[in-house]
Design a protein around this motif. Structure first.
Motif, short mmCIF file in Angstrom:
data_model
loop_
_atom_site.label_atom_id
_atom_site.label_comp_id
_atom_site.label_asym_id
_atom_site.label_seq_id
_atom_site.Cartn_x
_atom_site.Cartn_y
_atom_site.Cartn_z
N ALA A 38 14.05 16.83 -1.24
CA ALA A 38 15.23 17.52 -1.79
C ALA A 38 16.18 16.52 -2.45
O ALA A 38 16.94 16.88 -3.34
CB ALA A 38 15.94 18.27 -0.66
N VAL B 171 8.48 6.36 -2.86
CA VAL B 171 9.77 5.73 -3.14
C VAL B 171 9.92 4.42 -2.36
O VAL B 171 10.50 3.45 -2.85
CB VAL B 171 10.93 6.72 -2.86
CG1 VAL B 171 11.05 7.05 -1.38
CG2 VAL B 171 12.24 6.21 -3.41
N VAL C 112 0.86 -1.19 0.00
CA VAL C 112 0.00 0.00 0.00
C VAL C 112 0.89 1.23 0.00
O VAL C 112 1.62 1.46 0.97
CB VAL C 112 -0.94 0.03 1.22
CG1 VAL C 112 -1.96 1.14 1.06
CG2 VAL C 112 -1.62 -1.31 1.41
N GLY C 113 0.85 2.00 -1.07
CA GLY C 113 1.63 3.24 -1.15
C GLY C 113 2.64 3.18 -2.29
O GLY C 113 3.49 2.31 -2.31
N HIS D 231 8.35 15.89 -3.65
CA HIS D 231 8.97 17.18 -3.35
C HIS D 231 10.20 17.07 -2.44
O HIS D 231 10.66 18.07 -1.90
CB HIS D 231 7.97 18.18 -2.78
CG HIS D 231 7.20 17.68 -1.59
ND1 HIS D 231 7.83 17.31 -0.43
CD2 HIS D 231 5.88 17.49 -1.40
CE1 HIS D 231 6.91 16.91 0.43
NE2 HIS D 231 5.73 17.01 -0.12
N GLY E 237 3.53 6.07 4.02
CA GLY E 237 4.12 7.35 4.43
C GLY E 237 3.38 7.95 5.60
O GLY E 237 3.09 7.27 6.60
C1 LIG Z 1 10.73 19.24 2.27
C2 LIG Z 1 11.22 17.83 2.29
C3 LIG Z 1 12.54 17.56 1.94
C4 LIG Z 1 13.02 16.26 1.96
N1 LIG Z 1 14.31 16.02 1.61
C5 LIG Z 1 14.81 14.75 1.66
C6 LIG Z 1 16.16 14.48 1.30
O1 LIG Z 1 16.91 15.37 0.94
N2 LIG Z 1 16.61 13.21 1.40
C7 LIG Z 1 15.82 12.20 1.81
O2 LIG Z 1 16.29 11.06 1.90
N3 LIG Z 1 14.52 12.43 2.14
C8 LIG Z 1 14.00 13.67 2.07
N4 LIG Z 1 12.70 13.91 2.42
C9 LIG Z 1 11.90 12.81 2.94
C10 LIG Z 1 11.31 11.94 1.84
O3 LIG Z 1 10.60 12.73 0.93
C11 LIG Z 1 10.39 10.92 2.47
O4 LIG Z 1 11.02 10.28 3.57
C12 LIG Z 1 9.99 9.86 1.49
O5 LIG Z 1 9.49 10.44 0.31
C13 LIG Z 1 8.96 8.94 2.09
O6 LIG Z 1 8.56 8.05 1.12
P1 LIG Z 1 7.33 7.11 1.37
O7 LIG Z 1 7.24 6.20 0.20
O8 LIG Z 1 7.46 6.50 2.72
O9 LIG Z 1 6.07 8.09 1.50
P2 LIG Z 1 5.20 8.78 0.36
O10 LIG Z 1 5.99 9.29 -0.75
O11 LIG Z 1 4.31 9.76 1.03
O12 LIG Z 1 4.34 7.58 -0.19
C14 LIG Z 1 3.24 7.04 0.50
C15 LIG Z 1 2.13 6.83 -0.48
O13 LIG Z 1 1.09 6.07 0.09
C16 LIG Z 1 -0.11 6.46 -0.52
N5 LIG Z 1 -1.22 6.03 0.33
C17 LIG Z 1 -1.48 6.42 1.59
N6 LIG Z 1 -2.58 5.81 2.07
C18 LIG Z 1 -3.02 5.00 1.08
C19 LIG Z 1 -4.12 4.10 0.96
N7 LIG Z 1 -4.98 3.95 1.97
N8 LIG Z 1 -4.25 3.43 -0.19
C20 LIG Z 1 -3.39 3.59 -1.21
N9 LIG Z 1 -2.35 4.44 -1.15
C21 LIG Z 1 -2.17 5.13 -0.02
C22 LIG Z 1 0.03 7.97 -0.58
O14 LIG Z 1 -0.83 8.52 -1.55
C23 LIG Z 1 1.50 8.14 -0.92
O15 LIG Z 1 1.71 8.32 -2.29
C24 LIG Z 1 12.17 15.20 2.37
C25 LIG Z 1 10.85 15.48 2.71
C26 LIG Z 1 10.37 16.77 2.66
C27 LIG Z 1 8.95 17.04 3.03
#
Ligand SMILES: Cc1cc2nc3c(=O)[nH]c(=O)nc-3n(C[C@H](O)[C@H](O)[C@H](O)COP(=O)(O)OP(=O)(O)OC[C@H]3O[C@@H](n4cnc5c(N)ncnc54)[C@H](O)[C@@H]3O)c2cc1C
Length: 817
Positions: free
Chosen positions: A67, A33, A29-30, A65, A223
């Protein structure tokens, strides 16, 4: 259920005609990255029937978004290996998938602007060599050459890590997704998971607006939505969102894609090049939690409103470090939401509440850097049924029920975001959302000068010091609390000391098969007489420690298991999973019992004053119910710190009475309250290993020198075969106790250990021994060949403390026995 619009992910040569599945082996789910990395690694391990569901579009949560900074150095060996793997992956993925990841190895310059930060940098630099990361310690001038826009006149030093770099988060995610699809994974966008099916305590499917999918495993990679999604399955995923900022500037002359990443943690800020300008962001010490009322459903490719007031401390520091910003136009102040956890580490693993339900979430603004490693480790965990390496610091089982409290999480998030660049002082205690869990003795001990630390939400005395001294400052040198700790050590070694160890987790295993369950789980012989207390390991199939604990046989069918404060959820989960069809139940009874340890050569004398029972007649490891004052308590002849001592298990409601009785009678003997810093030093003196330091899933009793706690001839138990093999071939690492020569050297833990000049491990525990007047440490001596005891003792050792090497001598036996 109403159908929601569903988009098949058609981005990169995807088959648009695929039907929505009704069955899959794994549903992820999600589609950030992390989810895409988990899918990629599952197919790499040969699993085919993988479905990834994303409620919006790939990357549309937090990933798009970010960095994109990707650094290698992490606090320990395993985590560093994890981020190094990520870099390798990001650098090579384009070749495999045809889609670029935006990976650019531009290196990173990490600067120090204070003397303390310089020491912290030196400590990191010392570990870099030990962890195999190429790094160079450089002067401020050299840092300025590598990063010409920076003001260097106030810097104290810097570290250059040439292998660090940056990636494009969206491209990286799409590239991972393409690799996953090529391996057979199916990705669906516009599909929201709304609930879960559970069969016999195991997740068996997901519900979505587009239909249900039956599955064997779910991976929650949602996330900042992961907490709410977990809740729908009854799974606690303690994370909370915070607003997180960076600015993007217009082009600046001289800024090219080759410009290294630059981190100025004293200013809480970082920089990287983007389209000829700078991205400057950071981690303010007082953060701004977000999403108190939940995260909106339609939060897809969305940002939060600008907040220049919140960004002001970072901007002020940036203007100081890079004066060019005074005259550079800022294109955007980006405010994105990211999730943070109570301790700043992300959350991996199978949920203790629901079998087959995995979590990979809460990346604390390091999800791009860690997605590669986290995805791989999660996939290995699912496929292998257990983590492939020790992931305790990241393990979802490090949390307990109270971590689900939203006010707790919001308050902690204010502090947790800033941890990224905060000074990680040795023995740093977080201050937010405290005090929470308190022993009934808390107020009494506070009145006597207890300085509390927090573990698993419990307030525990670290040491006792006069209130008028106020807060004692953190530092890397010999700490201001040492004299108090040494006095407490003196009481425990020469007189009598009282330790409140109520935070121990206590589990009650009951039922006619209780002994049989423990015999299968434990390496020691647990089928002992009623009243006996046994110290044992519980091992995994590799022979590594899942935990170490003591168990008291209260009756033929009943055991009180006493384990580490932090291990309550983990051990409960491990034991409950292995009960299977056996006739036994387990319950957490931590709150029922207060534990006061009465330690030292006068311990028995003191106890005789307050109890008419024959305390002196106890054999080691024996427990009995005794009268103490007006109460009935269970007394156990057991000492974790070495030497004579009795642990008292007191019904919570009698604790105040028992403690007052002991303290009153103890005055005559100079009985002294003592805390965990004394315990730490005393147990290192006595050679007692601790879980999370010397013991973990990657350490065996052979390596830890604890074979005497293993009873091979009692019959089969988990880990027995692996241990037998290792005992025959010899271990590749072996525990050593080292005493430092220099009485002024003060190691804290984590420092590299060198044997005959070459790195062999890190300090796992350190204590300053009053008895020796010097520090002693434990470490593992690693080798490419089996490491013998003789090899350990024959080495010439040094400990690298912030760049200075201190000689240390291996001890043939614990310094106190
Ligand atoms: C301003 C900023 C700068 C950053 N800079 C860096 C950096 O320089 N280096 C670094 O390593 N990290 C950085 N990060 C952190 C990084 O962006 C996150 O840690 C990373 O993107 C998390 O990835 P994720 O897949 O866990 O979450 P997400 O990208 O949020 O993915 C989770 C996905 O789950 C989906 N989802 C949620 N609930 C459901 C559901 N019920 N059913 C289906 N889909 C669902 C959402 O739509 C979402 O797309 C930064 C973050 C920010 C805000």
């Amino acid at each position: 259920m109403a159908a929601t619009p569903m988009r098949f992910s058609g981005g990169h040569g995807m088959d648009m005609a695929q039907a929505f599945p009704t069955q899959a082996r794994v549903v992820i789910v999600g589609g950030g990255v992390v989810g895409c990395s988990v899918a990629y690694h599952l197919v790499k391990l040969g699993w085919r029937d993988i479905v990834l569901l994303e409620q919006g579009r790939l990357t549309s949560g937090t990933t798009w978004h970010a960095a994109g900074l990707v650094g290698q150095m992490r606090p320990n060996r395993t985590m560093t290996a994890m981020s190094r793997y990520g870099i390798e992956l990001y650098a090579g993925l384009e070749k495999e998938t045809g889609l670029a990841t935006g990976w650019k190895q531009c290196g990173s310059v990490n600067v120090a602007a204070t003397p303390e930060r310089l020491v912290a940098l030196k400590r990191t630099f010392a570990n870099a060599a030990s962890f195999g990361v190429e790094a160079e310690f450089i002067t401020p001038r050299e840092a300025g050459k590598l990063w010409p826009l920076m003001r260097t006149d106030d810097l104290t030093g810097a570290v250059w890590i040439p292998g660090d770099g940056k990636a494009n988060p969206t491209d990286l995610t799409q590239s991972l997704a393409k690799g996953a699809r090529s391996g057979g994974a199916r990705i669906f966008e516009g599909v929201k998971v709304t609930g879960f099916a559970v069969t016999k305590g195991r997740v068996s499917g997901v519900e979505t607006g587009s239909g249900a999918i039956a599955c064997d495993y779910v991976v929650n990679c949602a996330g900042q939505w992961a907490r709410e999604l977990g809740r729908r399955a009854g799974v606690n995923v303690p994370l909370f969102s915070a607003e997180h900022f960076y600015i993007v500037t217009k082009k600046i002359p001289g800024v090219t894609p080759d410009l290294p990443v630059m981190r100025d943690p004293d200013g809480f800020i970082y920089y990287k090049e983007e389209v000829g300008g700078l991205v400057m962001g950071g981690f303010e010490p007082v953060a701004k939690p977000w999403g108190m009322d939940g995260i909106p459903d339609d939060f897809e490719f969305q940002l939060l409103p600008e907040d220049w007031d919140q960004f002001e401390p970072l901007m002020r520091n940036a203007l100081h470090r890079t004066p060019v910003l005074e005259t550079t136009e800022v294109r955007q102040l980006l405010n994105g939401a990211e999730s943070f956890t109570p301790d700043g580490n992300f959350i991996l693993g199978e949920a203790p509440e629901l079998a087959g339900f995995f979590v990979a979430a809460g990346f604390n603004s390091a999800g791009i850097a860690n997605a590669g490693g986290a995805g791989r480790l999660t996939a290995e965990w699912i496929v292998g049924g257990a983590p492939s390496v020790d992931l305790w610091e990241l393990d979802i089982r490090r949390f307990a029920g109270f971590h689900a409290n939203r006010r707790f999480l919001a308050e902690r998030t204010v502090e947790a975001l800033g941890l990224h660049y905060a000074m990680r002082w040795p023995r740093l205690e977080l201050v937010s959302a405290r005090p929470l869990r308190r022993s009934p003795l808390y107020d009494r001990l506070a009145a006597k000068g207890a300085r509390f630390g927090s573990k698993m939400g419990w307030e525990r005395p670290n040491y006792f010091a006069p209130a008028e001294l106020g807060a004692l400052a953190y530092g890397f040198e010999k700490p201001a609390w040492l004299p108090f700790c040494l006095e407490e050590q003196r009481a425990a070694r020469d007189g009598v000391a009282l330790f409140d160890q109520t935070s121990f987790a206590k589990l009650l295993l009951k039922g006619r098969d209780a002994a049989a369950v423990l015999q299968r789980l434990c390496a020691n012989d647990m089928d002992v007489a009623t009243g006996r207390m046994v110290y044992t390991a519980m091992l995994n199939a590799r022979g590594g420690y899942e935990t170490d604990l003591t168990a008291i046989r209260l009756a033929a069918d009943e055991f009180l298991i006493v384990t580490g404060t932090a291990q309550a959820t983990r051990d409960m989960d491990w034991i409950a999973r292995h009960i299977g069809d056996a006739f036994a139940t387990i319950a957490d009874v931590t709150s029922s019992w207060v534990v006061v340890s009465v330690m030292g050569p006068l311990a028995l004398t003191l106890l005789r004053r307050v109890s008419p029972d024959d305390i002196g007649g106890f054999a080691a490891g024996e427990t009995r119910e005794i009268d103490l004052g007006l109460a009935r308590v269970r007394a156990a002849r057991m000492s974790y710190i070495g030497g004579p001592g009795i642990e008292l298990y007191i019904p919570s409601e009698c604790a105040a009475h028992v403690y007052d009785t002991l303290a009153a009678a103890g005055a005559e003997f100079g009985a002294r309250d003592a805390g965990y810093y004394a315990i730490d030093a005393l147990r290192v003196e006595a050679g007692r290993r601790a879980f999370g330091a010397e013991l973990g899933p990657d350490e065996t009793p052979v390596e830890a020198g604890l074979l005497y706690t293993v009873k091979f001839d009692k019959g089969d138990f988990i880990g027995r075969d692996a241990l037998m093999k290792q005992r025959a071939t010899g271990p590749r690492k072996r525990l050593a106790i080292l005493a430092l020569d220099d009485p002024d050297a003060f190691p804290w833990g984590g420092e590299p250990v060198l044997r005959d000049g070459a790195p062999v491990g890190e300090v796992t525990s350190a204590g300053y021994s009053r008895g020796l007047g010097r520090a002693i440490v434990m470490t593992y001596v690693r080798g490419t060949e089996p490491v013998t005891r003789e090899h350990v003792l024959a080495g010439r050792y040094e400990i690298d403390i912030a760049g200075t090497r201190f000689a240390a001598v291996a001890q043939a036996k614990p310094v106190f026995s």
